[in-house]
Design an enzyme around this catalytic site. Structure first.
Site, PDB file in Angstrom:
ATOM      1  CE  LYS A 150      -4.242   1.621   2.392  1.00 16.23           C
ATOM      2  NZ  LYS A 150      -4.973   1.543   3.268  1.00 16.23           N
ATOM      3  CB  SER A 201      -7.807   0.340   5.795  1.00 17.95           C
ATOM      4  OG  SER A 201      -8.407   1.805   5.952  1.00 17.95           O
ATOM      5  CB  SER A 227      -8.412   3.186   2.538  1.00 15.63           C
ATOM      6  OG  SER A 227      -7.610   3.034   3.737  1.00 15.63           O
TER       7      SER A 227
END
Ligand SMILES: [Zn+2]
Lengths: 477, 432
Positions: free
Chosen positions: B38, B137, B113
Site C-alpha cells: 500500500k 481499511s 482504503s
C-alpha cells in the site's frame, strides 16, 4: 530600587546533556558540525517515523525533580503541542501537558531579605525544535535556512511560582539552579543556547507581561530591570500596563512588544499516541542524588573553615567547587581567599570560566604565598600574567618562573635592612619630622623603601623594621 | 542469491500507483512471492505518495520495518498500490490518481482504503499484499473483492514507516487470496520492533489449524440488524452455520456500545489526522512551491490545492475536535466511548471466544454511488469496533449476493490472531 510591588515568575528551558536526543539515537554533540548532519528520519520528522523515548532523559529529569524537592507523579505521559513554524518539522512539538513529570518543588535562594524558598510549579520534558537561520537583508532577498541538528535535543522546562521580588533575585535563582543542575551532572551551562528563559513580570495591580527569548543569565537581570523601569514609566504617565508578550533584544538591552497574534495560539494539546504512558514514581525512589550546593556549602564551612560568604561563592558552580577542593589541599584559608576574592575577580574581568586557570599553576602560586616567598601584590601580578597568557593562547608560565624572571621574591633580611638604613640616611628632614612626632613622615619613608625594592617588601615587616632603625637613632642620640 | 523477475501487469483496474518492472529478490520463506505494498508504507528509493498530490515525488530515504522484513524474507516487492488519500475513505475513490475498480465488477468500487492492494490480489496481479487498517481499511476491500484480509492485534506489527493517519487505531496487515496466504505473510511481518514504542513482542509462529470444536462464537444483534443488507446478513449466518457443523457453538449476544462506536471513531481518527498531516506544508515534500510568497501564505495555498476534499474535511473536523473549549466535548468524550467499546469486548470475550458478523453491511457500492460523506461513514460501522478496542479481526469470503462477494468478519481476543486465523481457515475448509 523599590521592590515591594514587583512580582516575577520564570519559565526556564534547559538542554539536558544526554549523549543522544530525546526520541532517536542521534548525537547531541553537534555544535562544531555542519548543519543537518546529526539527523535521522525521526528527528527530521519524516512521514512514518516514530519517536522512541530515551530513558536516560527521564532519569536526568527525575534527578532534577528530586533535587528540587518536587513530587513525582505516579504516571506521566507526553502530549503533542500543535503549531505551525518552519523549524518545527512535524508541525507539533512532543512535550508534556496535563500530566508532567513532576510538580510542587522548591529551591532556596539568598533573597533580598535573607534565605527564602522559591516554589517550583512543575517540571516537564520536551523536545527542542530545529533552528531557523534568517538570511538576506532586503525584503526581497530574505530567506530562511533550517538546521535540524538541534531538533529533538532533550529539554526540561522548569516553571516557578511568581515568588521572585527583584531582577537580582531572578538572577540568583538562575545561578542557584544552574549550580544545582551542574552538580547533578545533567546540564552543561557553557554550551551555547543551553538555557533559555521566559519571565513573567508584573507590578502590583498591573497587567502581567511575559518577556520571551532571554538566552543568557545576565540577560535575565537586564531584561527585568528594563521592564520594571518601563512599566513604572507607563504608570507614571497615568497609562495602563497592557497584558502582553514582549521580546528581549539582547544586543540593545530592551524589550519590544511582539505581535499579539502569538498569544492567540490554540495548541490543541492531546496525548501523543505513539508513546506509552510512563510509570515514574517507583523509578524516582531509586535515584541517589550527589551532594548538592547547600550541603557542600555547609561542608566547606566545617571541613575547611570557610566563611559563609566564601563557602557560598565557592559552591556556586560545580567546577569552581571542585577547583577549590583541589587547591584547599595546599592551604584551605589561602585557597579560599585567593580563589573567591582574587581569582574570580580576574576571571570575571576577562569573561573567563574557571577552566581558564590551570590548577597546577594556581596551586604553585598558593604555595609561594604560603611560604611567604612573595607578597599579595606580586601574587595578583602573577595571576594576571598567567591569565593574559591564556587569553593570548600562549602556554602559561609557572609562577616560580615568573618570580625568577621578574625578581618578585620578597626582599628581607640584610638586603631590606640596608635599604632602610640608606633611606634614613638620604632623608634627614622626614626623619627629623618623625622624631618630632609627625606620623605621616613614616609613611613617606615606607614609600621610599618600597620604591627602592619595587614592592617586594612585606609592608608590615617593613613598618616594624623602619620603626626599629629610627628608634635606634634616638637611643643613640 | 539474488534473482529477478519482471512485473508488467495489465493493470485494467488501476490497482497500482507505482509498479516495479524488474524486481530482484533473495532466498527466504517468501522467496519469489510477489507482494504489493500500500502506498502509505515507506519504501526506500520508491516514491510513496499516500495517493496524495501533496506527497507526489516524495521518495523515502528509509524502509518501513515491514518492508525490511519482507525483503529479508525474499519477497518480490512489485509495486505500490492505490488507496484513498491518506487512508481516508471506504472506496478508493478518494485517490488523487483516480479510483481503483473492483475486479469482480469494474462498475463497482473495490472498497477502501486499501482498495489497490485488494484489487491487485483479486485480479491475480500478485500473490499477496500489505494493507493498513484504521477503521476497516483492510477488511472492507477484502470483503468487497472476495479475498482474505487480517487486521492484527494492535501492536503485533510495527508501524514504523507507515505514514500515520490515526496512530492509535491503525495496523498494517496481510491480504491474500486465502487464509494460508494471509498466515504466511503475517508470519513474516509480525514481531517486535524497538522503533515502534507501541509494538509488542508477540511474533506469529503458526500454521492454520481448521479445528473449531467447542469454540463459542458470539453473534451480536447489532451486526445483523438495522442498516445491514438482509441478504448479506443471511449469507453470513449461513457461513456461521458451516462453523457450527464443524463443532462450534453460535451464541446470540449484544454490543450496546456500537451506538457510540462510529462517532467515537471519527472524532479520534480525525483528531489524530489533523496533527499527523500538519507537517505536509507543500514545501518539505511534494513538487515544491512559490518561494516568493511568505511561508504561511504559501503553506495554506498548497494545502488547499494539494489535499483532496475528504482529507481537508477530516483535517478541519479533527482540528475542531481538539480546539480549546471543544476538547472535552469531543475528543475526551470519544475516549470515554472508546473505553465503553473495549469494556463491551472484554465482557463478551468472557462469554464467547470469537465474535462473528458481516464485514460490511452491504456488497461493494457502485462507483460514485456514495456521494454523501455521512452515508459513507456509516458503512464503517461493523469494522471500527475492532480498531477502537485494538483486537484482531479478519475478513474471509463467505459467498455472494448479486454476484458480488460477501465477507465474514471474525473478531478475537487481544493477541489471539492465531485463533482468528484458525476459525477463518476452518470456514474456508468447511465451505469447500
Ligand atoms: Zn535523529
Amino acid at each position: 530600587m523599590e521592590h515591594d510591588d514587583v512580582i516575577i515568575g520564570l519559565e526556564i528551558h534547559c538542554q539536558l546533556n544526554t549523549r543522544s536526543k530525546l526520541f532517536c539515537g542521534c548525537s547531541t554533540d553537534f555544535r562544531d558540525d555542519e548543519p543537518n548532519t546529526h539527523t535521522c528520519p525521526v528527528c527530521l520528522g519524516l512521514p512514518g517515523s516514530m519517536p522512541v523515548l530515551n530513558k536516560k532523559v527521564i532519569e536526568f529529569a527525575m534527578r532534577v525533580a528530586k533535587a528540587l524537592n518536587c513530587s513525582v507523579l505516579k504516571e506521566c505521559d507526553f502530549s503533542r503541542k500543535n503549531y505551525f513554524y518552519p523549524d518545527l518539522n512535524k508541525a507539533y512539538q512532543i512535550t508534556q501537558y496535563d500530566r508532567p513529570l513532576a510538580e510542587w518543588g522548591k529551591l532556596m535562594i539568598e533573597g533580598e531579605d535573607g534565605e527564602r524558598d522559591i516554589r517550583i510549579t512543575r517540571i516537564h520534558v520536551e523536545e527542542d525544535p530545529g533552528r531557523s537561520v534568517h538570511m538576506g537583508t532586503t525584503d526581497r532577498g530574505k530567506y530562511t535556512l533550517i538546521d535540524y541538528n538541534r531538533a529533538g535535543v532533550p529539554l526540561i522546562e522548569i516553571v516557578t511560582e511568581p515568588d521572585l521580588k527583584s531582577p537580582k533575585e531572578a538572577r540568583r535563582f538562575l545561578n542557584k539552579l544552574r549550580a544545582t543542575l551542574e552538580y547533578l551532572n545533567v546540564f552543561d551551562s557553557e554550551k551555547e543556547g543551553s538555557l533559555r528563559v521566559d519571565a513573567n513580570i508584573s507590578l502590583k495591580g498591573s497587567g502581567r507581561v511575559e518577556v520571551k527569548n532571554i538566552s543568557s543569565y545576565k540577560g535575565v537581570e537586564k531584561a527585568l530591570t528594563f521592564e520594571i523601569t518601563r512599566q513604572r514609566n507607563v504608570i507614571r504617565r497615568g497609562q495602563v500596563v497592557a497584558r502582553e508578550t514582549r521580546h528581549f533584544v539582547e544586543a540593545r538591552g530592551i524589550t519590544t512588544s511582539s505581535r499579539s497574534k502569538e498569544e492567540e495560539n490554540d495548541y490543541r494539546y492531546f496525548p501523543e499516541p505513539d508513546l506509552m504512558p510512563m510509570q515514574v514514581s517507583d523509578w524516582v525512589e531509586g535515584i541517589v542524588l550527589p551532594e548538592l550546593p547547600d550541603a557542600r556549602r555547609e561542608r566547606f564551612m566545617q571541613q575547611y573553615g570557610c566563611s559563609l560568604e566564601h563557602a557560598r561563592t565557592l559552591t556556586g558552580g560545580l567546577k569552581l567547587a571542585e577547583f577549590y577542593e583541589q587547591v584547599a589541599k595546599a592551604d584551605p584559608d589561602l585557597a579560599a581567599t585567593w580563589t573567591a576574592d582574587y581569582l574570580l575577580g580576574e576571571l570575571n574581568y576577562r569573561d573567563f570560566s574557571i577552566d581558564a586557570m590551570p590548577i597546577v599553576h594556581f596551586m604553585e602560586l598558593i604555595g609561594l604565598l604560603k611560604a611567604d616567598t612573595i607578597t599579595d601584590k606580586s601574587g595578583v601580578e602573577i595571576l594576571r600574567i598567567i591569565l593574559d597568557q591564556v587569553k593570548n593562547g600562549e602556554k602559561p608560565e609557572m609562577p616560580a618562573s615568573i618570580v625568577n624572571r621578574l625578581g618578585l621574591a620578597k626582599t628581607g633580611g640584610d638586603e631590606i635592612t640596608d635599604m632602610v638604613r640608606a633611606v634614613i640616611a638620604e632623608n634627614p628632614q622626614p626623619v627629623a619630622d618623625y622624631h618630632a612626632g609627625k606620623g605621616p613622615a613614616l609613611n613617606f619613608l615606607v614609600g621610599q623603601v618600597m620604591k627602592k625594592c619595587r614592592g617586594r617588601a612585606d609592608p608590615g615587616h617593613l613598618n616594624a623594621l623602619l620603626r626599629e632603625e629610627l628608634g635606634k637613632m634616638q637611643d643613640g642620640a | 542469491m539474488a534473482k529477478t523477475l519482471t512485473f508488467t501487469p495489465d493493470d485494467k483496474v488501476h490497482a497500482f500507483i507505482t509498479t516495479i518492472p524488474e524486481v530482484s529478490y533473495e532466498d527466504g520463506p517468501l522467496s519469489g512471492v510477489t507482494v504489493a505494498i500500500k502506498d502509505n508504507i515507506s519504501t526506500r528509493g520508491i516514491e510513496t505518495t499516500c495517493a496524495s498530490q501533496i506527497l507526489k515525488g516524495y521518495i523515502p530515504p528509509y524502509d518501513a520495518h515491514v518492508v525490511t522484513l519482507l525483503k529479508s524474507a525474499g519477497a518480490a516487492i512489485v509495486g505500490k498500490t492505490n488507496m484513498d488519500e491518506f487512508g481516508m475513505g471506504t472506496t478508493t475513490e478518494n485517490s488523487s490518481f483516480g479510483p481503483t475498480l473492483n475486479p469482480c465488477d469494474p462498475g463497482r468500487v473495490p472498497g477502501g482504503s486499501s482498495g489497490g492492494s485488494a484489487a491487485a490480489v483479486a485480479a491475480g496481479y500478485c500473490d499477496m499484499a500489505l494493507g493498513s487498517d484504521t477503521g476497516g481499511s483492510i477488511r472492507c476491500p477484502a470483503a468487497f473483492c472476495g479475498i482474505v484480509g487480517l487486521k492484527p492485534t494492535y501492536g503485533r506489527v510495527s508501524r514504523y514507516g507507515l505514514i500515520a493517519y490515526a496512530n492509535s487505531l491503525e495496523q498494517i496487515g496481510p491480504m491474500a487470496k486465502d487464509v494460508t496466504g494471509v498466515s504466511r505473510l503475517f508470519s513474516v511481518i509480525a514481531g517486535h520492533d524497538k522503533r515502534d514504542s507501541t509494538s509488542v513482542d508477540r511474533p506469529y509462529i503458526h500454521t492454520p489449524n481448521p479445528s473449531v470444536k467447542g469454540l463459542r462464537i458470539g453473534l451480536p444483534e447489532e451486526f445483523f440488524g438495522k442498516g445491514v443488507d438482509p441478504k448479506v446478513a443471511d449469507t453470513v449466518k449461513k457461513a456461521v452455520s458451516v462453523l457450527e457443523q464443524a463443532g462450534a457453538e453460535a451464541v446470540p449476544c449484544s454490543m450496546p456500545s456500537m451506538s457510540h462506536a462510529l462517532a467515537a471513531y471519527y472524532v479520534i481518527c480525525t483528531s489524530e489526522a489533523s496533527s499527523n498531516l500538519a507537517r505536509f506544508d507543500g514545501i518539505r515534500y511534494g513538487p515544491g512551491g512559490d518561494l516568493r510568497k511568505s511561508w504561511h501564505e504559501e503553506f495554506s495555498d498548497r494545502r488547499q490545492e494539494r489535499f483532496g476534499k475528504e482529507v481537508r474535511r477530516r483535517i478541519i473536523l479533527g482540528t475542531f475536535s481538539l480546539a480549546a473549549g471543544y476538547f472535552g466535548r469531543y475528543y475526551q468524550k470519544a475516549q470515554t466511548a472508546r473505553q465503553m467499546v473495549r469494556d463491551d469486548f472484554a465482557r463478551l470475550f468472557g462469554e464467547v471466544d470469537m465474535i462473528a458478523g458481516p464485514t460490511m453491511p452491504s456488497i461493494a457500492f457502485k462507483l460514485r454511488e456514495k456521494s454523501d460523506p455521512l452515508q459513507m461513514y456509516l458503512s464503517d460501522i461493523l469494522t471500527v469496533p475492532a480498531n477502537l478496542a485494538g483486537v484482531p479481526a479478519i475478513s474471509v469470503p463467505c459467498g455472494q449476493v448479486e454476484g458480488m462477494p460477501v465477507g465474514l468478519q471474525l473478531i478475537g481476543r487481544h493477541f489471539e490472531d492465531e485463533k482468528v486465523i484458525d476459525t477463518a481457515f476452518a470456514y474456508e475448509q468447511g465451505a469447500v
